[in-house]
Design a protein around this motif. Structure first.
Motif, PDB file in Angstrom:
ATOM      1  N   VAL A 352     -15.583   0.919   7.595  1.00 41.55           N
ATOM      2  CA  VAL A 352     -14.132   1.057   7.715  1.00 41.55           C
ATOM      3  C   VAL A 352     -13.573   0.114   8.778  1.00 41.55           C
ATOM      4  O   VAL A 352     -12.443  -0.391   8.644  1.00 41.55           O
ATOM      5  N   VAL A 356     -10.576  -2.519   7.703  1.00 42.91           N
ATOM      6  CA  VAL A 356      -9.237  -2.515   8.300  1.00 42.91           C
ATOM      7  C   VAL A 356      -8.914  -3.873   8.917  1.00 42.91           C
ATOM      8  O   VAL A 356      -7.793  -4.378   8.795  1.00 42.91           O
ATOM      9  N   LEU A 361      -4.772  -5.290   9.239  1.00 44.57           N
ATOM     10  CA  LEU A 361      -4.061  -4.212   9.913  1.00 44.57           C
ATOM     11  C   LEU A 361      -4.425  -4.122  11.393  1.00 44.57           C
ATOM     12  O   LEU A 361      -3.722  -3.458  12.167  1.00 44.57           O
ATOM     13  N   VAL A 368      -9.650  -0.806  15.871  1.00 46.84           N
ATOM     14  CA  VAL A 368      -9.755   0.175  14.783  1.00 46.84           C
ATOM     15  C   VAL A 368     -10.391   1.469  15.297  1.00 46.84           C
ATOM     16  O   VAL A 368      -9.953   2.577  14.957  1.00 46.84           O
ATOM     17  N   ILE A 377      -5.724   6.035  11.259  1.00 50.48           N
ATOM     18  CA  ILE A 377      -6.258   5.311  10.102  1.00 50.48           C
ATOM     19  C   ILE A 377      -6.441   6.278   8.922  1.00 50.48           C
ATOM     20  O   ILE A 377      -7.011   7.365   9.069  1.00 50.48           O
ATOM     21  N   LEU A 404      -5.271   1.238   2.405  1.00 52.67           N
ATOM     22  CA  LEU A 404      -5.582   1.425   3.814  1.00 52.67           C
ATOM     23  C   LEU A 404      -4.281   1.541   4.599  1.00 52.67           C
ATOM     24  O   LEU A 404      -3.339   0.774   4.363  1.00 52.67           O
ATOM     25  N   PHE A 406      -2.505   2.065   8.596  1.00 58.07           N
ATOM     26  CA  PHE A 406      -2.597   2.096  10.059  1.00 58.07           C
ATOM     27  C   PHE A 406      -1.276   2.684  10.548  1.00 58.07           C
ATOM     28  O   PHE A 406      -0.246   2.024  10.541  1.00 58.07           O
ATOM     29  N   HIS A 411       0.696  -0.536   5.731  1.00 57.42           N
ATOM     30  CA  HIS A 411      -0.163  -0.236   4.587  1.00 57.42           C
ATOM     31  C   HIS A 411      -0.572  -1.519   3.882  1.00 57.42           C
ATOM     32  O   HIS A 411       0.226  -2.447   3.761  1.00 57.42           O
TER      33      HIS A 411
END
Length: 417
Positions: A352, A356, A361, A368, A377, A404, A406, A411
């Motif tokens: 992940v 991200v 993002l 992250v 997230i 995904l 944030f 998005h």
């Protein structure tokens, strides 16, 4: 606030565009008396302009809308040197091919704000490489350079700051202000240009051009600068958490551009509506009085109107509808920003953190991790609580994408290729 009689200066004054004018009364009279040609310069340091340039572009839009002629000057010549500006270091020099590519890319933005053509009030786009690259150096020194005082040039704030901080200023950069001054004279001789517009940091350079014009026999020239624009919290316009807010849709989607304005601070809404839209002032006054949750409706109007000017009304309305579906209905909107990922990579599964960052993002895995710890997230709107989570084929939606998120407002869709 000065009481201007000409439509152009009155509009600028009412909407908050004016910082300094070299001769307010004289310029106001000129606008009343004749069709005025004015210019603003843009150095091609990137393949796109960004939101920080938009105030100046809107000033050119109002110039034409009130019956006058704007010149968009591309700095294909001065871009070979770089403005000393207020930075500690010189800009990296660009190749001729890079400059030409950036100029061609930037030109596309202006057609959304200005009408170009052959008429007396139609906008003109020119490149100062047309006259600067062919100059004879010795003749230029004799005919133009002799009019410049080094003592005065050293007093300019952009130069003083570099020298006071003991950062070097190359002779190449020092020449920039001479070439910019010469641009003003050249544009007067070619197009009858009487006014240069720019940011407040350009005041010294513009006044240099006025002085050079006086010494070389032009009619009276004028300067008009914008205030230095920041958000209510002091952030520089044109920057976001993810970097520059580009005006080229190839670098920033209409939806992401719309979101930048939708996320404006409450205190900025009225000011931004005056500067970046053409809405009537009484309507702006109504919108900026909205309080509480209603201010969000004003932000949506701001976002849609600014986006419509740059990308067209259909794109702006599509962005607004995408946001409505995403935030109000929780739907998976097809027009969210999309990042393509190799099918094999999704099939094998991605961490992940990597996913991200790959989606743009976040910048680092550490960022992250902190976002996951703070509950920021989500994958397909489901909260991620484990930073070892794997994103893979099992996360694919019926539409063939992985969403995904944030926070609430950022998005991206991952789509296999």
């Amino acid at each position: 606030m000065l009481e201007f009689k000409s439509d152009f200066l009155r509009v600028l004054s009412e909407r908050g565009f004016i910082h300094q004018i070299s001769d307010p009364a004289g310029l106001d009279e000129l606008f009343l008396r004749e069709t005025v040609t004015a210019y603003a310069g843009f150095d091609p340091t990137a393949p796109s302009l960004h939101v920080g340039h938009l105030t100046l572009i809107m000033m050119m839009h109002w110039l034409q809308k009130t019956g006058h002629r704007p010149i968009a000057l591309m700095g294909g010549g001065t871009g070979m040197i770089g403005d000393p500006s207020f930075k500690d270091e010189a800009r990296k020099l660009m190749t001729l091919d890079t400059i030409a590519s950036n100029v061609a890319s930037i030109k596309r933005v202006f057609s959304n704000y200005l009408s170009f053509g052959e008429g007396p009030k139609e906008a003109v786009m020119v490149d100062n490489a047309d006259w600067l690259r062919g100059l004879n150096y010795l003749e230029f020194l004799r005919d133009v350079g002799r009019h410049f005082s080094v003592n005065r040039m050293l007093s300019f704030e952009s130069v003083k700051q570099r020298l006071d901080r003991e950062h070097s200023l190359s002779f190449l950069e020092f020449n920039y202000m001479i070439l910019q001054a010469y641009d003003f004279v050249e544009l007067n001789q070619r197009y009858g240009c009487r006014l240069q517009m720019g940011g407040s940091d350009q005041w010294g350079n513009i006044v240099n051009g006025i002085d050079l014009g006086h010494r070389m026999g032009t009619p009276q020239l004028y300067a008009l600068t914008l205030p230095l624009l920041t958000t209510a919290s002091g952030a520089k316009m044109g920057k976001s958490e993810n970097g520059a807010v580009w005006l080229d849709s190839a670098l920033l989607s209409p939806y992401e551009f719309w979101q930048y304005w939708r996320n404006a601070e409450d205190a900025d809404v009225g000011r931004f509506l005056r500067l970046y839209t053409t809405l009537a002032l009484d309507e702006i006054a109504r919108l900026e009085k909205l309080g509480g949750a209603e201010i969000n409706e004003a932000k949506k109007v701001l976002a849609t109107e600014v986006t419509a000017m740059l990308h067209g009304r259909p794109a702006a309305e599509e962005a607004a509808e995408t946001a409505r579906k995403t935030f109000e209905e929780g739907a998976l909107a097809e027009s969210l920003p999309t990042v393509e990922v190799a099918q094999a990579e999704i099939g094998a599964g991605m961490g992940v953190l990597h996913a991200v960052v790959k989606a743009g993002l976040a910048s680092t895995n550490g960022e992250v991790r902190r976002a996951i710890a703070n509950g920021a997230i989500r994958i397909n709107d489901v909260l991620v609580t484990d930073d070892r989570r794997v994103v893979g084929s099992d996360d694919m939606s019926p539409e063939g994408v992985i969403k995904l998120s944030f926070g609430r407002k950022k998005h991206v869709l991952l789509r296999p290729r």
